[in-house]
Design a protein around this motif. Structure first.
Motif, PDB file in Angstrom:
ATOM      1  N   UNK A  57       0.852  -1.190   0.000  1.00 16.71           N
ATOM      2  CA  UNK A  57       0.000   0.000   0.000  1.00 16.71           C
ATOM      3  C   UNK A  57       0.888   1.241   0.000  1.00 16.71           C
ATOM      4  N   UNK A  58       1.108   1.791  -1.186  1.00 13.59           N
ATOM      5  CA  UNK A  58       1.845   3.041  -1.342  1.00 13.59           C
ATOM      6  C   UNK A  58       1.003   3.955  -2.219  1.00 13.59           C
ATOM      7  N   UNK A  59       0.788   5.145  -1.743  1.00  8.03           N
ATOM      8  CA  UNK A  59       0.000   6.084  -2.529  1.00  8.03           C
ATOM      9  C   UNK A  59       0.819   6.618  -3.691  1.00  8.03           C
ATOM     10  N   UNK A  60       0.172   6.800  -4.825  1.00  8.20           N
ATOM     11  CA  UNK A  60       0.767   7.382  -6.024  1.00  8.20           C
ATOM     12  C   UNK A  60       1.978   6.577  -6.511  1.00  8.20           C
ATOM     13  N   UNK A  61       1.915   5.285  -6.395  1.00 13.31           N
ATOM     14  CA  UNK A  61       2.991   4.417  -6.846  1.00 13.31           C
ATOM     15  C   UNK A  61       2.414   3.351  -7.769  1.00 13.31           C
ATOM     16  N   UNK A  62       3.140   3.010  -8.830  1.00 14.96           N
ATOM     17  CA  UNK A  62       2.643   1.946  -9.709  1.00 14.96           C
ATOM     18  C   UNK A  62       2.797   0.560  -9.076  1.00 14.96           C
ATOM     19  N   UNK A  63       3.541   0.448  -7.995  1.00 11.19           N
ATOM     20  CA  UNK A  63       3.782  -0.840  -7.356  1.00 11.19           C
ATOM     21  C   UNK A  63       2.608  -1.189  -6.452  1.00 11.19           C
ATOM     22  N   UNK A  64       2.017  -2.361  -6.712  1.00 11.74           N
ATOM     23  CA  UNK A  64       0.855  -2.804  -5.955  1.00 11.74           C
ATOM     24  C   UNK A  64       1.130  -4.131  -5.242  1.00 11.74           C
ATOM     25  N   UNK A  65       1.983  -4.968  -5.828  1.00 15.34           N
ATOM     26  CA  UNK A  65       2.265  -6.296  -5.296  1.00 15.34           C
ATOM     27  C   UNK A  65       3.772  -6.519  -5.176  1.00 15.34           C
ATOM     28  N   UNK A  66       4.152  -7.474  -4.314  1.00 11.67           N
ATOM     29  CA  UNK A  66       5.541  -7.915  -4.259  1.00 11.67           C
ATOM     30  C   UNK A  66       5.569  -9.434  -4.129  1.00 11.67           C
ATOM     31  N   UNK A  67       6.647 -10.027  -4.630  1.00 16.57           N
ATOM     32  CA  UNK A  67       6.845 -11.468  -4.542  1.00 16.57           C
ATOM     33  C   UNK A  67       8.345 -11.716  -4.482  1.00 16.57           C
ATOM     34  N   UNK A  68       8.765 -12.652  -3.654  1.00 16.21           N
ATOM     35  CA  UNK A  68      10.171 -13.023  -3.558  1.00 16.21           C
ATOM     36  C   UNK A  68      10.389 -14.323  -4.322  1.00 16.21           C
ATOM     37  N   UNK A  69      11.558 -14.434  -4.923  1.00  9.47           N
ATOM     38  CA  UNK A  69      11.857 -15.612  -5.742  1.00  9.47           C
ATOM     39  C   UNK A  69      13.304 -16.027  -5.510  1.00  9.47           C
ATOM     40  N   UNK A  70      13.500 -17.288  -5.195  1.00 12.09           N
ATOM     41  CA  UNK A  70      14.828 -17.865  -5.046  1.00 12.09           C
ATOM     42  C   UNK A  70      15.067 -18.789  -6.235  1.00 12.09           C
ATOM     43  N   UNK A  71      16.237 -18.658  -6.849  1.00 15.91           N
ATOM     44  CA  UNK A  71      16.559 -19.500  -7.999  1.00 15.91           C
ATOM     45  C   UNK A  71      18.060 -19.692  -8.097  1.00 15.91           C
ATOM     46  N   UNK A  72      18.460 -20.624  -8.947  1.00 17.79           N
ATOM     47  CA  UNK A  72      19.875 -20.899  -9.203  1.00 17.79           C
ATOM     48  C   UNK A  72      20.179 -20.608 -10.662  1.00 17.79           C
ATOM     49  N   UNK A  73      21.362 -20.078 -10.902  1.00 14.76           N
ATOM     50  CA  UNK A  73      21.909 -19.955 -12.243  1.00 14.76           C
ATOM     51  C   UNK A  73      23.051 -20.965 -12.320  1.00 14.76           C
ATOM     52  N   UNK A  74      22.944 -21.899 -13.238  1.00 16.55           N
ATOM     53  CA  UNK A  74      23.931 -22.961 -13.381  1.00 16.55           C
ATOM     54  C   UNK A  74      25.010 -22.486 -14.343  1.00 16.55           C
ATOM     55  N   UNK A  75      26.251 -22.552 -13.878  1.00 16.03           N
ATOM     56  CA  UNK A  75      27.388 -22.117 -14.676  1.00 16.03           C
ATOM     57  C   UNK A  75      28.374 -23.270 -14.772  1.00 16.03           C
ATOM     58  N   UNK A  76      29.010 -23.418 -15.917  1.00 13.03           N
ATOM     59  CA  UNK A  76      30.024 -24.454 -16.097  1.00 13.03           C
ATOM     60  C   UNK A  76      31.393 -23.872 -15.804  1.00 13.03           C
ATOM     61  N   UNK A  77      32.154 -24.585 -14.996  1.00 14.05           N
ATOM     62  CA  UNK A  77      33.507 -24.161 -14.679  1.00 14.05           C
ATOM     63  C   UNK A  77      34.445 -25.346 -14.823  1.00 14.05           C
ATOM     64  N   UNK A  78      35.689 -25.032 -15.135  1.00 13.84           N
ATOM     65  CA  UNK A  78      36.696 -26.078 -15.246  1.00 13.84           C
ATOM     66  C   UNK A  78      37.456 -26.165 -13.932  1.00 13.84           C
ATOM     67  N   UNK A  79      37.457 -27.361 -13.335  1.00 11.06           N
ATOM     68  CA  UNK A  79      38.200 -27.620 -12.119  1.00 11.06           C
ATOM     69  C   UNK A  79      39.041 -28.870 -12.372  1.00 11.06           C
ATOM     70  N   UNK A  80      40.347 -28.702 -12.308  1.00  9.36           N
ATOM     71  CA  UNK A  80      41.287 -29.808 -12.545  1.00  9.36           C
ATOM     72  C   UNK A  80      41.010 -30.455 -13.902  1.00  9.36           C
ATOM     73  N   UNK A  81      40.871 -29.624 -14.922  1.00  7.19           N
ATOM     74  CA  UNK A  81      40.647 -30.073 -16.300  1.00  7.19           C
ATOM     75  C   UNK A  81      39.331 -30.826 -16.497  1.00  7.19           C
ATOM     76  N   UNK A  82      38.405 -30.654 -15.599  1.00 10.37           N
ATOM     77  CA  UNK A  82      37.081 -31.263 -15.736  1.00 10.37           C
ATOM     78  C   UNK A  82      36.037 -30.160 -15.684  1.00 10.37           C
ATOM     79  N   UNK A  83      35.070 -30.271 -16.550  1.00  7.44           N
ATOM     80  CA  UNK A  83      33.987 -29.292 -16.593  1.00  7.44           C
ATOM     81  C   UNK A  83      32.893 -29.737 -15.628  1.00  7.44           C
ATOM     82  N   UNK A  84      32.615 -28.891 -14.623  1.00 10.70           N
ATOM     83  CA  UNK A  84      31.569 -29.212 -13.660  1.00 10.70           C
ATOM     84  C   UNK A  84      30.553 -28.076 -13.625  1.00 10.70           C
ATOM     85  N   UNK A  85      29.347 -28.415 -13.240  1.00 10.37           N
ATOM     86  CA  UNK A  85      28.280 -27.418 -13.126  1.00 10.37           C
ATOM     87  C   UNK A  85      28.266 -26.861 -11.710  1.00 10.37           C
TER      88      UNK A  85
END
Length: 111
Positions: A57-85
């Motif tokens: 509830x904010x007056x004169x604001x376009x924001x009416x709702x909020x939601x939180x979101x937890x997620x993962x971004x999977x990245x490939x990395x090389x560790x000891x010449x092996x590609x792991x996620x």
């Protein structure tokens, strides 16, 4: 007679629950699209959890709702010449307008 009264009593409750469920699902879809198209383009995205929509509830604001979101971004990395996620966790707060479109996003790496 009792059945009719029971149905008339439960009908508004059931319809309101369906509206809330649909609104939450639409908000989650819009948040997912926003993450994939605007924040992390061409990244491997894995959703973890969402909170329910919370009214703001904010007056004169376009924001009416909020939601939180937890997620993962999977990245490939090389560790000891092996590609792991490697999964990088993120926690974002999304602020939505009355049509459940994302207006603002705030987030940080949860690591």
């Amino acid at each position: 007679m009792r059945t009719t009264i029971l149905i008339l009593f439960l009908l508004p409750i059931i319809s309101q629950a369906q509206v809330n469920r649909s609104a939450n699902e639409l908000a989650r879809e819009n948040v997912k699209d926003y993450v994939l198209l605007k924040i992390f383009r061409n990244e491997n995205y894995q959703p973890v959890s969402y909170t329910v929509l919370k009214p703001i509830k904010q007056e004169h604001s376009p924001i009416v709702w909020s939601i939180n979101h937890t997620f993962h971004i999977i990245d490939s990395q090389f560790v000891a010449n092996k590609k792991i996620a490697v999964a990088q966790p993120y926690l974002f707060s999304f602020y939505l307008d009355k049509r459940l479109n994302v207006v603002l996003a705030e987030g940080f790496s949860a690591k």
